[in-house]
Design a protein around this motif. Structure first.
Motif, PDB file in Angstrom:
ATOM      1  N   SER A   6       0.850  -1.189   0.000  1.00 30.10           N
ATOM      2  CA  SER A   6       0.000   0.000   0.000  1.00 30.10           C
ATOM      3  C   SER A   6       0.884   1.237   0.000  1.00 30.10           C
ATOM      4  O   SER A   6       1.889   1.292   0.701  1.00 30.10           O
ATOM      5  CB  SER A   6      -0.914   0.004   1.235  1.00 30.10           C
ATOM      6  OG  SER A   6      -1.510   1.263   1.383  1.00 30.10           O
ATOM      7  N   CYS A   7       0.486   2.235  -0.784  1.00 30.05           N
ATOM      8  CA  CYS A   7       1.304   3.437  -0.828  1.00 30.05           C
ATOM      9  C   CYS A   7       1.174   4.227   0.463  1.00 30.05           C
ATOM     10  O   CYS A   7       1.922   5.157   0.707  1.00 30.05           O
ATOM     11  CB  CYS A   7       0.924   4.296  -2.030  1.00 30.05           C
ATOM     12  SG  CYS A   7      -0.751   4.933  -1.942  1.00 30.05           S
ATOM     13  N   ASN A   8       0.201   3.855   1.316  1.00 34.70           N
ATOM     14  CA  ASN A   8       0.099   4.502   2.616  1.00 34.70           C
ATOM     15  C   ASN A   8       1.075   3.912   3.619  1.00 34.70           C
ATOM     16  O   ASN A   8       1.182   4.370   4.749  1.00 34.70           O
ATOM     17  CB  ASN A   8      -1.334   4.366   3.158  1.00 34.70           C
ATOM     18  CG  ASN A   8      -2.305   5.222   2.368  1.00 34.70           C
ATOM     19  OD1 ASN A   8      -1.901   6.201   1.759  1.00 34.70           O
ATOM     20  ND2 ASN A   8      -3.575   4.838   2.375  1.00 34.70           N
ATOM     21  N   GLN A  20      10.691   3.796  -4.102  1.00 34.65           N
ATOM     22  CA  GLN A  20       9.563   4.729  -4.067  1.00 34.65           C
ATOM     23  C   GLN A  20      10.044   6.113  -3.614  1.00 34.65           C
ATOM     24  O   GLN A  20      10.819   6.245  -2.687  1.00 34.65           O
ATOM     25  CB  GLN A  20       8.505   4.210  -3.104  1.00 34.65           C
ATOM     26  CG  GLN A  20       7.281   5.111  -3.049  1.00 34.65           C
ATOM     27  CD  GLN A  20       6.192   4.449  -2.229  1.00 34.65           C
ATOM     28  OE1 GLN A  20       6.069   3.239  -2.236  1.00 34.65           O
ATOM     29  NE2 GLN A  20       5.435   5.261  -1.512  1.00 34.65           N
ATOM     30  N   ALA A  44      -0.604   8.324  -9.225  1.00 29.17           N
ATOM     31  CA  ALA A  44      -0.721   7.093  -8.443  1.00 29.17           C
ATOM     32  C   ALA A  44       0.312   6.091  -8.904  1.00 29.17           C
ATOM     33  O   ALA A  44       0.622   5.996 -10.090  1.00 29.17           O
ATOM     34  CB  ALA A  44      -2.116   6.503  -8.608  1.00 29.17           C
ATOM     35  N   CYS A 225      -3.891   2.873  -2.723  1.00 28.38           N
ATOM     36  CA  CYS A 225      -3.144   4.021  -2.224  1.00 28.38           C
ATOM     37  C   CYS A 225      -3.952   4.925  -1.295  1.00 28.38           C
ATOM     38  O   CYS A 225      -3.391   5.701  -0.522  1.00 28.38           O
ATOM     39  CB  CYS A 225      -2.637   4.871  -3.389  1.00 28.38           C
ATOM     40  SG  CYS A 225      -1.380   4.026  -4.349  1.00 28.38           S
ATOM     41  N   GLY A 263      -7.393   3.000   1.496  1.00 30.45           N
ATOM     42  CA  GLY A 263      -6.665   2.135   0.568  1.00 30.45           C
ATOM     43  C   GLY A 263      -7.130   0.699   0.613  1.00 30.45           C
ATOM     44  O   GLY A 263      -6.647  -0.131  -0.159  1.00 30.45           O
TER      45      GLY A 263
END
Length: 404
Positions: A6-8, A20, A44, A225, A263
């Motif tokens: 997850s981008c969180n 990243q 995204a 995300c 997310g």
């Protein structure tokens, strides 16, 4: 087990993407908006790899005694032969007594009335020929429709699963019953139906294969995300003229409405429970298998017209297993009955339980009427219980009318 990315960067669901960065690129190439000074557009990241499986793995299914090799859900499974398959047929009822076949024929009055009604239904036909004709011959060319119906019950098994909400877990408490021992109430005879039954003593609990037991899956709208590119500033954070975008507060991204910024969404497979009740499902199918044979008397009447009319049932028989009809006036019907009864037995007995058979003979009356009118000879056909008429040479019709 793979982690959920997850981008969180939630600690309970995985790690950051390799390489990243906080900035994800620039504004879309070719955009028609004027260049603006500010932060680069925040795009995204690509859809992260996910450890869940779309279909349950083979290891998810335990070995259940008597049900080894059961197929996964949705694979169709394999039909299980009834326990008496390959054994001699059960004793049949006594053969029916020889039937006295009484085939009715139409009278001259009936044939005339049919032609009068036919002519009356045509706007340009005169009824004079039908009313004044002189019959020379009424020749029966009755057509028979033989129909054999075999009502069968077939059973198959397959693995199934549902969200676990505290249902009873009974696997390995005692051996499960055999598929053909499980009781099921048959529907009305000769009516198709299906039924599904959870086989007793086969249910156990496993972690959900889709969410790997977490009850959550990445949101498909934002690829997990929690945010999406701002549609007002196209992710740049500023509007034309250099003003900060009020919609995203200059961040270039807004909370995803699909997951409310988390997310994650509840897993559809386990309904957010994280566990599945896995069991073997018995699928029962009742089907009326039907075959017809229509005799053609080669009378010159287009036999395709028979499908548009009804007839009269002259013979109906129901038994567990019927005998072929014998001694019928039309030998083709007797031959068809013998052939179809054998075909149905060979086709259905090895894989299905035959519950009942029904054979029917329907008479489709067809009469060829020859008559004279004003010293000329004509013919027409009267057919079906509705006494429809077919003719190609009716006198006293105008040239604009077509044959119907």
């Amino acid at each position: 087990m793979h982690a959920i990315f997850s981008c969180n960067q939630r600690s309970s669901y995985g790690i950051m993407y390799p390489n990243q960065r906080s900035s994800y690129g620039s504004m879309y190439p070719g955009s028609q908006l004027p260049a603006a000074v500010g932060h680069p557009a925040v795009l995204a990241p690509q859809n992260p790899p996910y450890g869940g499986l779309a279909a349950p793995p083979a290891r998810m299914f335990d070995t259940v005694p008597g049900y080894e090799g059961t197929s996964p859900e949705g694979s169709g499974g394999g039909f299980l032969p009834p326990p008496d398959a390959g054994l001699p047929d059960p004793p049949r009822e006594p053969a029916p007594v020889q039937t006295e076949w009484n085939i009715p024929s139409i009278s001259e009055d009936t044939a005339r009335d049919a032609l009068v009604q036919y002519a009356s239904s045509k706007c340009c036909y005169s009824t004079d020929p039908a009313e004044q004709l002189v019959f020379s011959n009424l020749e029966a060319h009755n057509t028979y429709r033989y129909r054999l119906e075999t009502f069968t019950e077939s059973r198959s098994t397959e693995w199934a699963h549902e969200a676990y909400r505290g249902q009873p877990v009974d696997a390995y408490t005692q051996p499960p019953p055999a598929p053909w021992v499980i009781p099921a109430k048959a529907p009305t005879m000769f009516k198709d139906a299906t039924q599904e039954i959870k086989i007793p003593n086969t249910a156990y609990v496993k972690p959900c294969h889709t969410c790997t037991g977490t009850g959550k899956t990445p949101c498909t709208k934002c690829t997990g995300c929690g945010s999406k590119q701002c549609w007002v500033c196209s992710g740049s954070g500023v509007r034309a003229g250099g003003e900060s975008c009020h919609h995203c507060k200059g961040t270039g991204r807004t909370n995803c409405d699909g997951c409310k910024g988390t997310g994650l969404n509840s897993c559809d497979t386990c309904k957010g429970k994280g566990q599945l009740l896995v069991y073997i499902k018995l699928k029962i199918k009742w089907k009326n298998n039907m075959d017809d044979f229509v005799g053609d008397q080669q009378s010159g009447f287009p036999i395709s017209r028979v499908s548009a009319v009804t007839g009269k049932k002259v013979f109906v028989e129901k038994q567990h297993m019927v005998y072929p009809v014998v001694g019928f006036p039309d030998p083709a019907i007797s031959r068809a009955a013998k052939r179809l009864v054998r075909q149905h037995h060979d086709k259905f007995a090895p894989t299905c339980r035959i519950l009942q058979q029904r054979q029917t003979i329907e008479l489709i009356p067809i009469t060829k009427a020859s008559y004279s009118f004003q010293e000329k000879e004509y013919t027409y056909f009267v057919y079906g219980a509705e006494h429809k008429v077919y003719t190609e040479d009716y006198p006293a019709k105008c040239c604009c009318c077509t044959i119907i």
